[in-house]
Design an enzyme around this catalytic site. Structure first.
Site, PDB file in Angstrom:
ATOM      1  N   CYS A  65     -29.015  18.409 -29.827  1.00 25.74           N
ATOM      2  CA  CYS A  65     -29.948  17.289 -29.959  1.00 25.74           C
ATOM      3  C   CYS A  65     -29.535  16.305 -31.053  1.00 25.74           C
ATOM      4  O   CYS A  65     -29.424  16.674 -32.230  1.00 25.74           O
ATOM      5  CB  CYS A  65     -31.351  17.799 -30.241  1.00 25.74           C
ATOM      6  SG  CYS A  65     -32.569  16.454 -30.347  1.00 25.74           S
ATOM      7  N   ARG A  68     -32.731  14.801 -33.981  1.00 31.29           N
ATOM      8  CA  ARG A  68     -33.397  15.760 -34.853  1.00 31.29           C
ATOM      9  C   ARG A  68     -33.922  15.193 -36.176  1.00 31.29           C
ATOM     10  O   ARG A  68     -34.626  15.897 -36.905  1.00 31.29           O
ATOM     11  CB  ARG A  68     -32.485  16.954 -35.130  1.00 31.29           C
ATOM     12  CG  ARG A  68     -32.268  17.858 -33.931  1.00 31.29           C
ATOM     13  CD  ARG A  68     -31.365  19.032 -34.265  1.00 31.29           C
ATOM     14  NE  ARG A  68     -29.950  18.684 -34.096  1.00 31.29           N
ATOM     15  CZ  ARG A  68     -28.955  19.478 -34.502  1.00 31.29           C
ATOM     16  NH1 ARG A  68     -29.227  20.596 -35.142  1.00 31.29           N
ATOM     17  NH2 ARG A  68     -27.702  19.121 -34.267  1.00 31.29           N
ATOM     18  N   TRP A 236     -38.545  10.781 -26.815  1.00 33.92           N
ATOM     19  CA  TRP A 236     -38.290   9.552 -26.071  1.00 33.92           C
ATOM     20  C   TRP A 236     -36.836   9.588 -25.625  1.00 33.92           C
ATOM     21  O   TRP A 236     -36.064  10.448 -26.038  1.00 33.92           O
ATOM     22  CB  TRP A 236     -38.600   8.301 -26.920  1.00 33.92           C
ATOM     23  CG  TRP A 236     -37.948   8.266 -28.258  1.00 33.92           C
ATOM     24  CD1 TRP A 236     -36.635   7.961 -28.544  1.00 33.92           C
ATOM     25  CD2 TRP A 236     -38.581   8.544 -29.527  1.00 33.92           C
ATOM     26  NE1 TRP A 236     -36.413   8.057 -29.885  1.00 33.92           N
ATOM     27  CE2 TRP A 236     -37.595   8.382 -30.508  1.00 33.92           C
ATOM     28  CE3 TRP A 236     -39.877   8.897 -29.911  1.00 33.92           C
ATOM     29  CZ2 TRP A 236     -37.856   8.585 -31.863  1.00 33.92           C
ATOM     30  CZ3 TRP A 236     -40.150   9.097 -31.248  1.00 33.92           C
ATOM     31  CH2 TRP A 236     -39.149   8.940 -32.208  1.00 33.92           C
ATOM     32  N   GLU A 241     -28.949   8.056 -21.474  1.00 35.95           N
ATOM     33  CA  GLU A 241     -29.327   9.142 -20.548  1.00 35.95           C
ATOM     34  C   GLU A 241     -29.698   8.570 -19.182  1.00 35.95           C
ATOM     35  O   GLU A 241     -29.358   9.144 -18.138  1.00 35.95           O
ATOM     36  CB  GLU A 241     -30.524   9.910 -21.107  1.00 35.95           C
ATOM     37  CG  GLU A 241     -30.277  10.621 -22.416  1.00 35.95           C
ATOM     38  CD  GLU A 241     -31.506  11.350 -22.879  1.00 35.95           C
ATOM     39  OE1 GLU A 241     -31.772  12.437 -22.336  1.00 35.95           O
ATOM     40  OE2 GLU A 241     -32.209  10.844 -23.774  1.00 35.95           O
TER      41      GLU A 241
END
Ligand code: HEM
Ligand SMILES: N/C(=N/c1cccc(CO[C@@H]2CCNC2)c1)c1cccs1
Length: 356
Positions: A65, A68, A236, A241
Site C-alpha cells: 500500500c 499508508r 480513495w 488504478e
C-alpha cells in the site's frame, strides 16, 4: 497451537498498549486477563480500543500500500455483533454511505466477528463492495472481464443483470446459519464519475465511468493472532488504478485504442508511442473528472510524495518500514517517483491483511 496464540497476543498487546501510551501496570493486568481467557476458552476477545488500533496497525503494515501516510485516521466500525445476512447487508450499505461522504471519502473498515473454533460467522463473496459485472457473449465480453466468474455465480443464485458495460454487482453474503444471499445495491448509494477530458471533447462519447469508492471485501484481517475473515475496508483511488489498469488493460476494459481515436492520435506504429499518449490522456481525464465532481482521488506523484512522508514519520517514530516494491511503484511513469529508486524490506509483520 495455544502457545502460538499466546505469543501473538502478548506481542500485540505489548506494542499496541505501548503505542497508546498505557502504563506497564495496564499492560500487565490486560495480559493476565487475556492469558486467562485463552486458557479457559482457547481464544480471547479484543476490546474496542484494541480492535481500532489493531486495524490501523494492519493498514500501516500493508506492504503493497502506497497510501499508508493516513493510517492513523482510519475509521473503524465494530460490527462483531452482527450475525444475520440482513444485518450484514444493512451494515455494508451504511459503510458505503459513511465512507462516500458525498465525495469527501473517509477511509473506513467494518469488522465482523472473528473465526471461532474453525467456524466462520460471516462470509462476503464479493472482491470489492462495489464492482461491475462481466458477461461472456458471442461477440466477446461485455463489462469487466475480472467479474466473469463472480457474475456467473450471482446469476446461479438468481440474480439477473441488465447486460450493460457497467452493471453494479449485488452484495453476496452468507453466515454460519444462512446460505449465500444476494442483495442489489441501490443505485443512489453508489457514487459514480463520468470520465471526460477538458481538451478532448470526443472522450465523453466513449461513455466511460467508474465508481468513486474502492472497497476490498475479500481479505482477512489478523490482529494479535485473532483472524477476522470479513473486514471490508475502503480508501480513495489513486488515478492510475482506473486510468492505467481497470480501463486500460487488454484483459480489462481495453479502451486505449478508443481513447487514441477520440483524441485524434494516429495509431500507426508502436514507435509513435500512441499507446503511451492515450494512457496519459486517459489518466488526466480520470483525475480531472473525479476532481471536478468533488470525489477524492490522488495522482501517483502526490501519492509517492505522501508515501515518502510516511517513511520519514515511521523513521522518526523508530519503526522500520516494510514494503513490496513491485506493488508500491505506480504503473505509469514509475521511475519518476522516489519509490522506483529505493529498496524495500518485504517482511510481513503483524497485525496485517492477508489473502484467504
Ligand atoms: C486512503 C487512500 C488509499 C490509497 C490511495 C491506497 C492505494 C493503494 C494502491 C494503489 C494499492 C495497490 C492496488 C493495486 O495495485 O491493485 C493498495 C494496496 C493495498 N492497500 Fe491501500 N490505499 C489507500 C487506503 C488503504 C486502506 C484504508 C487500507 C486498509 C485499511 C489499505 C490496505 C491496502 C492493502 C491490504 C493493499 C494490498 C492489497 C492486495 O494485496 O491485493 N489501503 N493501496
Ligand atoms: N485504492 C485502493 N486500491 C486497492 C487496494 C487494495 C487492493 C486493490 C485491488 O487489488 C486487486 C488485486 C490485485 N490487483 C487488483 C485496490 C483501495 C481499496 C481499498 C482501500 S484503498
Amino acid at each position: 497451537m495455544m502457545d502460538n496464540l499466546k505469543q501473538q497476543a502478548r506481542s500485540f498487546i505489548e506494542q499496541c498498549y505501548h503505542e497508546l501510551g498505557k502504563s506497564p501496570e495496564a499492560i500487565a493486568s490486560r495480559w493476565i486477563a487475556i492469558e486467562e481467557e485463552i486458557v479457559k476458552t482457547g481464544s480471547y476477545t479484543h476490546t474496542s480500543e484494541e480492535l481500532t488500533h489493531g486495524a490501523k496497525m494492519a493498514w500501516r503494515n500493508a506492504n503493497k500500500c502506497i497510501g499508508r501516510l493516513f493510517w492513523d485516521s482510519l475509521s473503524v466500525i465494530d460490527a462483531r455483533d452482527h450475525f444475520t445476512c440482513e444485518q450484514v447487508h444493512q451494515t455494508l450499505v451504511e459503510h458505503i454511505r459513511f465512507a462516500t461522504n458525498d465525495g469527501k471519502i473517509k477511509p473506513t473498515i467494518t469488522i465482523f466477528a472473528p473465526r471461532k473454533e474453525g467456524e466462520v460467522p460471516v462470509t462476503l463473496y464479493n472482491h470489492q463492495l462495489i464492482r461491475y459485472a462481466g458477461y461472456q457473449t458471442e461477440k466477446g465480453v461485455i463489462g469487466d472481464p475480472h467479474s466473469l466468474h463472480f457474475t456467473a455465480y450471482c446469476e446461479s443464485l438468481g440474480w439477473k443483470g441488465v447486460g450493460t458495460e457497467f452493471d453494479l454487482l449485488p452484495l453476496v453474503i452468507a453466515t454460519a446459519q444462512e446460505a449465500p444471499q444476494w442483495f442489489e445495491l441501490a443505485p443512489d448509494i453508489v457514487k459514480e464519475v463520468r470520465i471526460r477530458h477538458a481538451k478532448y471533447p470526443g472522450m465523453k462519447d466513449l461513455n466511460l465511468k467508474w465508481y468513486a469508492v474502492p472497497a476490498i471485501a475479500d481479505m482477512l484481517l489478523e490482529i494479535g493472532g485473532i483472524e477476522y475473515p470479513a473486514a471490508p475496508f475502503n480508501g480513495w483511488y489513486m488515478g492510475t488504478e482506473i486510468g492505467a489498469r481497470n480501463l486500460a488493460d487488454e484483459a480489462r476494459y481495453n479502451k486505449l485504442a478508443a481513447v487514441a481515436d477520440a483524441a485524434g492520435i494516429e495509431r500507426g506504429s508502436n514507435a509513435s508511442l500512441w499507446k503511451d499518449e492515450a494512457l496519459v490522456i486517459l489518466n488526466q481525464a480520470v483525475l480531472q473528472s473525479f476532481q471536478e465532481d468533488g470525489v477524492s482521488i490522488v495522482d501517483h506523484h502526490t501519492a509517492a510524495h505522501q508515501f515518502k512522508q510516511f517513511q520519514k514519520n515511521e523513521c522518526q517514530t523508530g519503526r522500520p518500514v516494510t514494503g513490496d516494491w513491485t506493488w508500491l511503484i505506480p504503473p505509469v511513469s514509475p521511475a519518476t517517483t522516489h519509490i522506483f529508486h529505493e529498496d524495500y524490506d518485504n517482511t510481513i509483520v503483524s497485525p496485517n491483511f492477508h489473502y484467504k
